[in-house]
Design an enzyme around this catalytic site. Sequence first.
Site, PDB file in Angstrom:
ATOM      1  N   GLY A  78       0.742  -1.542   0.102  1.00  0.00           N
ATOM      2  CA  GLY A  78      -0.059   0.060  -0.050  1.00  0.00           C
ATOM      3  C   GLY A  78       0.905   1.300  -0.213  1.00  0.00           C
ATOM      4  CB  SER A 111      -1.798   6.768  -1.727  1.00  0.00           C
ATOM      5  OG  SER A 111      -2.619   5.591  -1.398  1.00  0.00           O
ATOM      6  CE1 TYR A 128     -10.509  -0.427   6.872  1.00  0.00           C
ATOM      7  CE2 TYR A 128     -11.490   0.757   8.711  1.00  0.00           C
ATOM      8  CZ  TYR A 128     -10.478   0.448   7.880  1.00  0.00           C
ATOM      9  OH  TYR A 128      -9.254   1.028   8.160  1.00  0.00           O
TER      10      TYR A 128
END
Length: 249
Positions: A14, A17, A158
């Site tokens: 990841g 960003s 999530y």
Amino acid sequence: MSILLAGKLALVTGAGSGIGREVCRVLAREGANVVAADQNIKTAQETVASLTGTEHIALHINVEDRSSVETAFKDVTKQFSKPPTIIVNSAGIVRNTLLMKHDDSNFDDIINVNLKGTFLVMQTAVKAMIEGNATKNSSIINISSIAARGRHIGVSTYSASKAGVIAMTKTASLEFGQFGIRVNAVLPGFIDTPMTADISDEEREMFKKNVSLQRTGKPEEVAEVIVFLASDRSSYINGASIEVTGGLN
């Protein structure tokens, strides 16, 4: 000033960003060679271009896919003649949907990136470290979230995926400690990243009211904690979950 990570090789998922990019920057500042891994190779290359030092590479990785992860680690180990001994699992996605409106594909995507991805990268990394006789003083940092504590509406999957990361981190720390590999988790709160860019000003102000520091966090504030956990300055921290939330209540 001492450089914390001179000569260390770090792999960050990841990395294109947000927190991942900032982690790469702070790792490079502290002397590490950085592998900026991301599904978007262009943003990973942009990250590398922004780093100090020259021994950094961008790498395509799809953390959901075992063959992609294994190929990435093989390529890195070949290029640097050693496996990475600092691993930061920063790849993650979020989709805000009420539980009753959640569909199977959303559920699968979130679990596959956030939880399965962390599992695949950890497993592959530790295999590479053991094979390369490079386990001593190695450190894995998994990025969970304060959402894992179940405090927010609309992020049920999530939250579940990030709670799973905490549990997996704890168990992995018990299994890998014998090799000298530490595994810890960081739980960011409301951080200004592309992931939180779509939140309305009204929601943002509401969040700030629940933070005792009365502001949102910056990616570098999370990155500094991660780099501490990557370094020998945290040599007796293992299996911990550290909140970086500004005092979110």
